[in-house]
Enzyme design. Sequence first.
Site, PDB file in Angstrom:
ATOM      1  N   ASP A  46      32.585  35.842  37.723  1.00 54.73           N
ATOM      2  CA  ASP A  46      31.539  35.436  36.782  1.00 54.73           C
ATOM      3  C   ASP A  46      31.589  33.905  36.656  1.00 54.73           C
ATOM      4  O   ASP A  46      32.441  33.261  37.252  1.00 54.73           O
ATOM      5  CB  ASP A  46      31.738  36.137  35.431  1.00 54.73           C
ATOM      6  CG  ASP A  46      33.066  35.792  34.797  1.00 54.73           C
ATOM      7  OD1 ASP A  46      33.804  34.929  35.329  1.00 54.73           O
ATOM      8  OD2 ASP A  46      33.391  36.379  33.747  1.00 54.73           O
ATOM      9  N   SER A  47      30.699  33.336  35.893  1.00 51.62           N
ATOM     10  CA  SER A  47      30.627  31.877  35.839  1.00 51.62           C
ATOM     11  C   SER A  47      31.550  31.304  34.784  1.00 51.62           C
ATOM     12  O   SER A  47      31.727  30.106  34.688  1.00 51.62           O
ATOM     13  CB  SER A  47      29.208  31.457  35.507  1.00 51.62           C
ATOM     14  OG  SER A  47      28.925  31.797  34.162  1.00 51.62           O
ATOM     15  N   GLY A  48      32.113  32.156  33.952  1.00 48.41           N
ATOM     16  CA  GLY A  48      32.957  31.670  32.868  1.00 48.41           C
ATOM     17  C   GLY A  48      32.193  31.532  31.565  1.00 48.41           C
ATOM     18  O   GLY A  48      32.794  31.435  30.500  1.00 48.41           O
ATOM     19  N   GLY A  49      30.875  31.520  31.648  1.00 50.40           N
ATOM     20  CA  GLY A  49      30.070  31.322  30.452  1.00 50.40           C
ATOM     21  C   GLY A  49      30.350  32.359  29.380  1.00 50.40           C
ATOM     22  O   GLY A  49      30.580  32.016  28.220  1.00 50.40           O
ATOM     23  N   ASP A  92      25.438  30.674  32.562  1.00 51.75           N
ATOM     24  CA  ASP A  92      24.350  31.139  31.695  1.00 51.75           C
ATOM     25  C   ASP A  92      24.818  31.092  30.255  1.00 51.75           C
ATOM     26  O   ASP A  92      26.012  30.953  30.000  1.00 51.75           O
ATOM     27  CB  ASP A  92      23.934  32.583  32.047  1.00 51.75           C
ATOM     28  CG  ASP A  92      25.076  33.570  31.821  1.00 51.75           C
ATOM     29  OD1 ASP A  92      26.240  33.175  32.011  1.00 51.75           O
ATOM     30  OD2 ASP A  92      24.815  34.729  31.462  1.00 51.75           O
ATOM     31  N   GLN A 131      18.643  36.679  31.154  1.00 52.98           N
ATOM     32  CA  GLN A 131      19.004  36.735  29.737  1.00 52.98           C
ATOM     33  C   GLN A 131      17.727  36.948  28.926  1.00 52.98           C
ATOM     34  O   GLN A 131      16.704  37.306  29.483  1.00 52.98           O
ATOM     35  CB  GLN A 131      19.729  35.434  29.325  1.00 52.98           C
ATOM     36  CG  GLN A 131      21.134  35.300  29.919  1.00 52.98           C
ATOM     37  CD  GLN A 131      22.166  36.241  29.278  1.00 52.98           C
ATOM     38  OE1 GLN A 131      21.885  36.963  28.318  1.00 52.98           O
ATOM     39  NE2 GLN A 131      23.376  36.242  29.829  1.00 52.98           N
ATOM     40  N   GLY A 151      24.018  39.606  29.180  1.00 56.26           N
ATOM     41  CA  GLY A 151      23.725  39.700  27.748  1.00 56.26           C
ATOM     42  C   GLY A 151      23.688  41.123  27.236  1.00 56.26           C
ATOM     43  O   GLY A 151      23.118  41.394  26.184  1.00 56.26           O
ATOM     44  N   ASP A 177      30.138  46.307  36.344  1.00 51.60           N
ATOM     45  CA  ASP A 177      31.564  46.078  36.104  1.00 51.60           C
ATOM     46  C   ASP A 177      31.825  46.437  34.661  1.00 51.60           C
ATOM     47  O   ASP A 177      30.924  46.371  33.837  1.00 51.60           O
ATOM     48  CB  ASP A 177      31.952  44.601  36.306  1.00 51.60           C
ATOM     49  CG  ASP A 177      31.522  43.749  35.124  1.00 51.60           C
ATOM     50  OD1 ASP A 177      30.320  43.451  35.031  1.00 51.60           O
ATOM     51  OD2 ASP A 177      32.378  43.404  34.290  1.00 51.60           O
ATOM     52  N   CYS A 205      40.475  66.035  39.318  1.00 45.30           N
ATOM     53  CA  CYS A 205      40.673  64.689  39.876  1.00 45.30           C
ATOM     54  C   CYS A 205      41.781  64.705  40.918  1.00 45.30           C
ATOM     55  O   CYS A 205      42.798  65.371  40.755  1.00 45.30           O
ATOM     56  CB  CYS A 205      41.033  63.719  38.749  1.00 45.30           C
ATOM     57  SG  CYS A 205      41.412  62.051  39.329  1.00 45.30           S
ATOM     58  N   CYS A 249      43.458  61.968  41.956  1.00 46.50           N
ATOM     59  CA  CYS A 249      44.247  60.727  41.943  1.00 46.50           C
ATOM     60  C   CYS A 249      45.743  61.028  41.896  1.00 46.50           C
ATOM     61  O   CYS A 249      46.161  62.138  41.569  1.00 46.50           O
ATOM     62  CB  CYS A 249      43.827  59.818  40.781  1.00 46.50           C
ATOM     63  SG  CYS A 249      44.627  60.195  39.210  1.00 46.50           S
ATOM     64  N   CYS A 282      46.959  62.522  38.553  1.00 50.10           N
ATOM     65  CA  CYS A 282      46.615  63.925  38.298  1.00 50.10           C
ATOM     66  C   CYS A 282      47.295  64.883  39.279  1.00 50.10           C
ATOM     67  O   CYS A 282      47.533  66.039  38.948  1.00 50.10           O
ATOM     68  CB  CYS A 282      45.101  64.095  38.343  1.00 50.10           C
ATOM     69  SG  CYS A 282      44.291  63.236  36.980  1.00 50.10           S
ATOM     70  N   HIS A 338      44.109  56.523  36.997  1.00 51.11           N
ATOM     71  CA  HIS A 338      43.215  57.654  36.806  1.00 51.11           C
ATOM     72  C   HIS A 338      41.819  57.215  36.328  1.00 51.11           C
ATOM     73  O   HIS A 338      40.805  57.665  36.867  1.00 51.11           O
ATOM     74  CB  HIS A 338      43.762  58.687  35.823  1.00 51.11           C
ATOM     75  CG  HIS A 338      42.689  59.643  35.410  1.00 51.11           C
ATOM     76  ND1 HIS A 338      42.262  60.671  36.230  1.00 51.11           N
ATOM     77  CD2 HIS A 338      41.850  59.639  34.336  1.00 51.11           C
ATOM     78  CE1 HIS A 338      41.241  61.279  35.657  1.00 51.11           C
ATOM     79  NE2 HIS A 338      40.969  60.682  34.510  1.00 51.11           N
TER      80      HIS A 338
HETATM   81 ZN   LIG Z   1      43.156  61.441  37.960  1.00 46.90          ZN
END
Ligand SMILES: [Zn+2]
Length: 349
Positions: A61-64, A115, A163, A190, A240, A278, A280, A283, A309
């Site tokens: 990200d830009s840090g903003g 931004d 934005q 935003g 994200d 799951c 993973c 699990c 997980h």
């Molecule tokens: Zn799992």
Amino acid sequence: MPVGTQATVKGLSQRDLWDDLHARIILGNTYHLFLRPGHELIGRLGGLHRFMSWPGAILTDSGGYQVFSLSGLRKIADEGVTFQSHLDGDTHKFTPASTVDVQLAFGSDIMMVLDECPAYPVSHEYARVSMHRTVRWAEEAFGHYRQRIQNAPTRNALFPIVQGSMFPELRRECAERLFELDADGYAIGGLSVGEPRPLSLEMVEASEPFLPRERPRYAMGVGMPHELAEYVARGVDMMDCVLPSRNARNGWLFTSEGRVVIKHARYREDAAPLDPGCGCYTCRNYSRAYLRHLFQAGEILFASLATRHNLQRYLDIMGEIRQSILGGRFPLYLNSIRNSAAQDRGAAV
Ligand SMILES: [Zn+2]
């Protein structure tokens, strides 16, 4: 994208992410890495990929956003934002050009323009002035970026950020102005700033039709597991969120059957896996009772197993969405998600 704020997804090794979870892109936070250890040091050590030994892609990200949410004193002016480090109080300045330079030093595959992310709620007037500043900053960032990549051609992409707070017409105007930059991809920022959840989706709806269809769209900082398909339904390709990793460390786990709050006494002697659906490592190997014990004892292994997980759960959902789109079944999939979300809204497993 799993969030790797300080060049690490907390509690996991890069091998866990790459080999086990099959994550192929992660997010790093420019604000944190700029303050510590610094972009110049990272640049001298060969860039962020080499520094953290990550074979996949990195978006920064830009840090903003962090300047606005973490730093104490800050001052927004037309040329950029001056702020005090939350670590030592030193004063720094981010400009549209400097944040491009910082991210080029990292070698980020996808960089973000500086931004302004206004708090929620703000007045229409403030949102309008702020949105115009974000557009101006994006234009400046692109001017600088195109000059830099002309001198030293790279494949690092730069995304501008829509934005406009919670005002649909400002979102639309912002998207239309940013369209003209002909960027490799577009972000919608935003969101998740404290607004009611339906508003976040509405703001994506207001922005998305005015962004180029063939370029990736990235909704920043969203969302809960049942919301991911809603964003995709509105044309979003990338997301994200710190929720899977942050909630994992707090003992809040997302499963295919709903959420599990592991500290609850009901799991004390529960020999079942966390999520029977799951695959993973967590699990496949450990019981809810063991996970609860680790959590209650404050053991660091808990953070690692839980994060593994939760990230798997998010990546599995994105995999299901991808498969349903490829198979032409996405509307059905979306309906099933909506029905089950309505059923277990507020209910724990
Ligand atoms: Zn799992």
